[in-house]
Design an enzyme around this catalytic site. Structure first.
Site, PDB file in Angstrom:
ATOM      1  N   THR A 235       0.859  -1.178   0.000  1.00  0.00           N
ATOM      2  CA  THR A 235       0.000   0.000   0.000  1.00  0.00           C
ATOM      3  C   THR A 235       0.899   1.233   0.000  1.00  0.00           C
ATOM      4  OG1 THR A 235      -0.092   0.186   2.407  1.00  0.00           O
ATOM      5  CG2 THR A 235      -1.729  -1.258   1.352  1.00  0.00           C
ATOM      6  N   ASP A 236       0.318   2.386   0.087  1.00  0.00           N
ATOM      7  CA  ASP A 236       1.089   3.628   0.141  1.00  0.00           C
ATOM      8  C   ASP A 236       0.639   4.461   1.336  1.00  0.00           C
ATOM      9  OD1 ASP A 236       3.113   5.284  -0.710  1.00  0.00           O
ATOM     10  OD2 ASP A 236       1.901   6.325  -2.183  1.00  0.00           O
TER      11      ASP A 236
END
Length: 165
Positions: free
Chosen positions: A126-127
């Site tokens: 994810t970020d």
């Protein structure tokens, strides 16, 4: 946004002139944070790091930080006869670099990176905290992959790479 990362002259030349907020976004998560690490991985290759340390592994986020889209061009314009390297740039990418989406959930990018790197060099990520992660689970769950390939990306590849499985 008042924080200004990177070299000032690069920021001004590449990312400035669109207003404070837009300039800051372009210099960071909009583009700059992706171009700069992609260039650095290429520089590692050109410096012979992977010839000296052939088992070195690098994880490059955001689908390889733009550079994978130029692998064919790198092989054409930077062949071993010019660089003095033992291999073509594409070979270093396929052998030493793993990529992850880092919140950029796009199936076209996924398919492209599978073709360029192979399924075993794709890691899920994810970020957080930069991009909202409401679609992270749906991306991997609905990806056009076989069940085993989905498991590889979701966790098996990372377990092998990081020796934690």
């Amino acid at each position: 946004m008042r924080w200004r990362p990177g070299l000032e002259n690069v920021r001004k030349a590449y990312y400035a002139g669109f207003g404070e907020d837009v300039d800051a976004i372009l210099a960071t998560y909009g583009l700059g944070w992706h171009l700069e690490p992609g260039v650095q991985v290429l520089r590692m290759m050109l410096a012979g790091i992977f010839d000296r340390f052939p088992t070195l592994k690098v994880i490059s986020g955001h689908w390889g930080e733009v550079a994978p889209y130029f692998i064919g061009r790198f092989d054409q314009s930077l062949p071993p006869s010019k660089t003095g390297l033992a291999k073509k740039i594409s070979e270093y990418y396929r052998n030493n670099v793993w990529v992850s989406p880092s919140g950029m959930y796009d199936y076209d990018n996924l398919e492209f990176c599978i073709r360029k790197f192979g399924i075993d060099h794709i890691l899920f990520s994810t970020d957080f905290p930069y991009i909202r992660q409401t679609d992270a689970a749906a991306f991997i769950k609905n990806a056009p992959l076989s069940p085993i390939d989905r498991e590889k990306i979701a966790h098996i590849n990372a377990e092998k790479l990081l020796k934690i499985g």
